[in-house]
Design a protein around this motif. Structure first.
Motif, PDB file in Angstrom:
ATOM      1  N   TYR A  56     -10.377  -1.094   0.692  1.00  0.00           N
ATOM      2  CA  TYR A  56     -10.877  -2.427   1.006  1.00  0.00           C
ATOM      3  C   TYR A  56     -12.304  -2.689   0.306  1.00  0.00           C
ATOM      4  O   TYR A  56     -12.890  -3.656  -0.369  1.00  0.00           O
ATOM      5  CB  TYR A  56     -10.990  -2.868   2.296  1.00  0.00           C
ATOM      6  CG  TYR A  56      -9.381  -3.386   2.947  1.00  0.00           C
ATOM      7  CD1 TYR A  56      -8.834  -4.692   2.487  1.00  0.00           C
ATOM      8  CD2 TYR A  56      -8.649  -2.566   3.883  1.00  0.00           C
ATOM      9  CE1 TYR A  56      -7.660  -5.158   2.786  1.00  0.00           C
ATOM     10  CE2 TYR A  56      -7.514  -3.121   4.227  1.00  0.00           C
ATOM     11  CZ  TYR A  56      -7.008  -4.181   3.596  1.00  0.00           C
ATOM     12  OH  TYR A  56      -5.583  -4.728   4.049  1.00  0.00           O
ATOM     13  N   ARG A  57     -13.219  -1.627   0.337  1.00  0.00           N
ATOM     14  CA  ARG A  57     -14.470  -1.748  -0.261  1.00  0.00           C
ATOM     15  C   ARG A  57     -14.412  -1.789  -1.584  1.00  0.00           C
ATOM     16  O   ARG A  57     -15.040  -2.453  -2.163  1.00  0.00           O
ATOM     17  CB  ARG A  57     -15.109  -0.504   0.354  1.00  0.00           C
ATOM     18  CG  ARG A  57     -16.969  -0.572  -0.018  1.00  0.00           C
ATOM     19  CD  ARG A  57     -17.253   0.684   0.373  1.00  0.00           C
ATOM     20  NE  ARG A  57     -17.230   0.954   1.712  1.00  0.00           N
ATOM     21  CZ  ARG A  57     -16.704   2.223   2.322  1.00  0.00           C
ATOM     22  NH1 ARG A  57     -16.427   3.064   1.309  1.00  0.00           N
ATOM     23  NH2 ARG A  57     -16.703   2.342   3.515  1.00  0.00           N
ATOM     24  N   GLU A  90      -8.171   3.628   4.200  1.00  0.00           N
ATOM     25  CA  GLU A  90      -7.878   1.879   3.864  1.00  0.00           C
ATOM     26  C   GLU A  90      -9.396   1.335   3.913  1.00  0.00           C
ATOM     27  O   GLU A  90      -9.715   0.313   3.252  1.00  0.00           O
ATOM     28  CB  GLU A  90      -6.976   1.121   5.186  1.00  0.00           C
ATOM     29  CG  GLU A  90      -5.532   1.674   4.899  1.00  0.00           C
ATOM     30  CD  GLU A  90      -4.754   0.647   5.927  1.00  0.00           C
ATOM     31  OE1 GLU A  90      -5.005  -0.421   5.837  1.00  0.00           O
ATOM     32  OE2 GLU A  90      -3.756   1.762   6.151  1.00  0.00           O
ATOM     33  N   VAL A  91     -10.380   1.774   4.578  1.00  0.00           N
ATOM     34  CA  VAL A  91     -11.569   0.996   4.580  1.00  0.00           C
ATOM     35  C   VAL A  91     -12.268   1.455   3.422  1.00  0.00           C
ATOM     36  O   VAL A  91     -12.751   0.465   2.647  1.00  0.00           O
ATOM     37  CB  VAL A  91     -12.403   1.740   5.736  1.00  0.00           C
ATOM     38  CG1 VAL A  91     -13.876   1.394   5.462  1.00  0.00           C
ATOM     39  CG2 VAL A  91     -12.085   1.664   7.200  1.00  0.00           C
ATOM     40  N   LEU A 139     -11.761  -2.996  -3.281  1.00  0.00           N
ATOM     41  CA  LEU A 139     -11.206  -4.377  -3.651  1.00  0.00           C
ATOM     42  C   LEU A 139     -12.204  -5.361  -3.437  1.00  0.00           C
ATOM     43  O   LEU A 139     -12.340  -6.067  -4.277  1.00  0.00           O
ATOM     44  CB  LEU A 139      -9.972  -4.576  -2.573  1.00  0.00           C
ATOM     45  CG  LEU A 139      -8.807  -3.677  -2.867  1.00  0.00           C
ATOM     46  CD1 LEU A 139      -7.824  -4.000  -1.552  1.00  0.00           C
ATOM     47  CD2 LEU A 139      -8.334  -4.160  -4.368  1.00  0.00           C
ATOM     48  N   ASP A 140     -13.336  -5.131  -2.541  1.00  0.00           N
ATOM     49  CA  ASP A 140     -14.206  -5.961  -2.323  1.00  0.00           C
ATOM     50  C   ASP A 140     -15.264  -6.279  -3.566  1.00  0.00           C
ATOM     51  O   ASP A 140     -15.604  -7.217  -3.960  1.00  0.00           O
ATOM     52  CB  ASP A 140     -14.858  -5.833  -1.093  1.00  0.00           C
ATOM     53  CG  ASP A 140     -15.964  -6.765  -0.849  1.00  0.00           C
ATOM     54  OD1 ASP A 140     -15.748  -8.001  -0.690  1.00  0.00           O
ATOM     55  OD2 ASP A 140     -17.213  -6.549  -0.727  1.00  0.00           O
ATOM     56  N   LEU A 191       0.765  -1.225  -0.195  1.00  0.00           N
ATOM     57  CA  LEU A 191      -0.009   0.029  -0.159  1.00  0.00           C
ATOM     58  C   LEU A 191       0.716   1.278   0.042  1.00  0.00           C
ATOM     59  O   LEU A 191       1.631   1.350   0.693  1.00  0.00           O
ATOM     60  CB  LEU A 191      -1.056   0.032   1.143  1.00  0.00           C
ATOM     61  CG  LEU A 191      -1.600   1.206   1.405  1.00  0.00           C
ATOM     62  CD1 LEU A 191      -2.890   1.485   0.305  1.00  0.00           C
ATOM     63  CD2 LEU A 191      -2.472   1.105   2.862  1.00  0.00           C
ATOM     64  N   GLU A 245     -10.328 -10.113  -1.606  1.00  0.00           N
ATOM     65  CA  GLU A 245     -10.729 -10.319  -0.273  1.00  0.00           C
ATOM     66  C   GLU A 245      -9.449  -9.569   0.732  1.00  0.00           C
ATOM     67  O   GLU A 245      -9.649  -8.914   1.728  1.00  0.00           O
ATOM     68  CB  GLU A 245     -10.928 -11.550   0.584  1.00  0.00           C
ATOM     69  CG  GLU A 245     -12.373 -12.135  -0.319  1.00  0.00           C
ATOM     70  CD  GLU A 245     -12.319 -13.395   0.206  1.00  0.00           C
ATOM     71  OE1 GLU A 245     -11.411 -14.064   0.833  1.00  0.00           O
ATOM     72  OE2 GLU A 245     -13.404 -14.068   0.011  1.00  0.00           O
ATOM     73  N   ARG A 246      -8.100  -9.903  -0.105  1.00  0.00           N
ATOM     74  CA  ARG A 246      -7.079  -9.364   0.724  1.00  0.00           C
ATOM     75  C   ARG A 246      -6.137  -8.596  -0.139  1.00  0.00           C
ATOM     76  O   ARG A 246      -5.808  -8.710  -1.277  1.00  0.00           O
ATOM     77  CB  ARG A 246      -6.114 -10.539   1.227  1.00  0.00           C
ATOM     78  CG  ARG A 246      -7.114 -11.222   2.295  1.00  0.00           C
ATOM     79  CD  ARG A 246      -6.422 -12.471   2.579  1.00  0.00           C
ATOM     80  NE  ARG A 246      -4.799 -12.793   2.700  1.00  0.00           N
ATOM     81  CZ  ARG A 246      -4.235 -13.820   2.048  1.00  0.00           C
ATOM     82  NH1 ARG A 246      -4.705 -14.704   1.611  1.00  0.00           N
ATOM     83  NH2 ARG A 246      -2.932 -13.615   2.092  1.00  0.00           N
ATOM     84  N   MET A 247      -5.613  -7.559   0.514  1.00  0.00           N
ATOM     85  CA  MET A 247      -4.743  -6.658  -0.390  1.00  0.00           C
ATOM     86  C   MET A 247      -3.461  -7.443  -0.781  1.00  0.00           C
ATOM     87  O   MET A 247      -2.789  -6.906  -1.909  1.00  0.00           O
ATOM     88  CB  MET A 247      -4.208  -5.433   0.559  1.00  0.00           C
ATOM     89  CG  MET A 247      -3.480  -4.393  -0.300  1.00  0.00           C
ATOM     90  SD  MET A 247      -2.870  -3.135   0.910  1.00  0.00           S
ATOM     91  CE  MET A 247      -4.219  -2.582   1.675  1.00  0.00           C
TER      92      MET A 247
END
Length: 224
Positions: free
Chosen positions: A194-195, A190-191, A197-198, A178, A203-205
């Motif tokens: 992750y949203r 980061e929230v 990416l979802d 990151l 699921e994971r960076m």
């Protein structure tokens, strides 16, 4: 005897220079071919010796330059006569991006990383990897690109459209890590990342090799 010794040293030096450049990769030589790059280095050194080292005679300098020039002439002649040898010595173009996908094996073979690839693309007026259908590393170290049809040049004037705001792509994840400065630049956290990416089904960076945000076009992700 001294001239024979110089001839041997020049010939060995030429071969070693050539091999070193082929090992290091094309990126070091910019817009030059390998033997032109070697020429520039060695001839400048020969001229420096002739000016600053009094123990080196003019005859020795002339001999060295003539031998070096003959080596270059021979290499040029061989290149013109033999395609196979030219390909072996100068190298072949390497396809770094194929059908929009980064070829990491070719990237590794070309001694390039993602930072350097992005830099080379920007030099060819391509500011986002998502725009590229094909990117080819040429033997002289430059990159030629063929953009995806959606990003090929069509002026707004041609379409009678008003001017629109242009945004610069921001790299958020590179080599699976990151870049927090990029999130701050986008005023995101980061929230939010992750949203995003979802939404892409990730699921994971740690699964992401490269991620880039472009306003109006969203998140572009290359998985490991």
């Amino acid at each position: 005897m001294e001239f024979i010794h110089m001839f041997i040293k020049l010939t060995i030096g030429f071969i070693l220079f050539f091999v070193l450049i082929r090992i290091i990769g094309q990126k070091i030589i910019g817009q030059y071919s390998p033997y032109h790059f070697i020429t520039a280095i060695v001839l400048s050194e020969l001229l420096g010796n002739s000016i600053y080292q009094r123990e080196v005679t003019i005859t020795e300098i002339i001999f060295a330059i003539v031998v070096w020039g003959c080596l270059l002439f021979i290499i040029e002649y061989i290149f013109q006569k033999s395609l196979t040898i030219r390909q072996k010595l100068e190298g072949n173009p390497a396809i770094l991006i194929r059908n929009g996908q980064i070829d990491f094996e070719q990237l590794k073979k070309s001694k390039l990383n993602l930072n350097q690839l992005q830099s080379l693309l920007r030099q060819s007026e391509t500011f986002s990897i998502r725009e590229v259908a094909f990117a080819i590393l040429e033997p002289n170290g430059s990159v030629s690109t063929l953009k995806k049809s959606a990003y090929q040049k069509t002026t707004l004037e041609d379409l009678n459209l008003p001017n629109q705001t242009v945004y610069l792509p921001v790299t958020i994840i590179r080599d699976g890590k990151l870049i927090k400065e990029s999130l701050r630049e986008l005023d995101k956290d980061e929230v939010w990342l992750y949203r995003q990416l979802d939404i892409k089904g990730i699921e994971r960076m740690e699964k992401v090799l490269f991620a880039e945000w472009l306003e109006g076009d969203g998140l572009f992700v290359v998985e490991k």
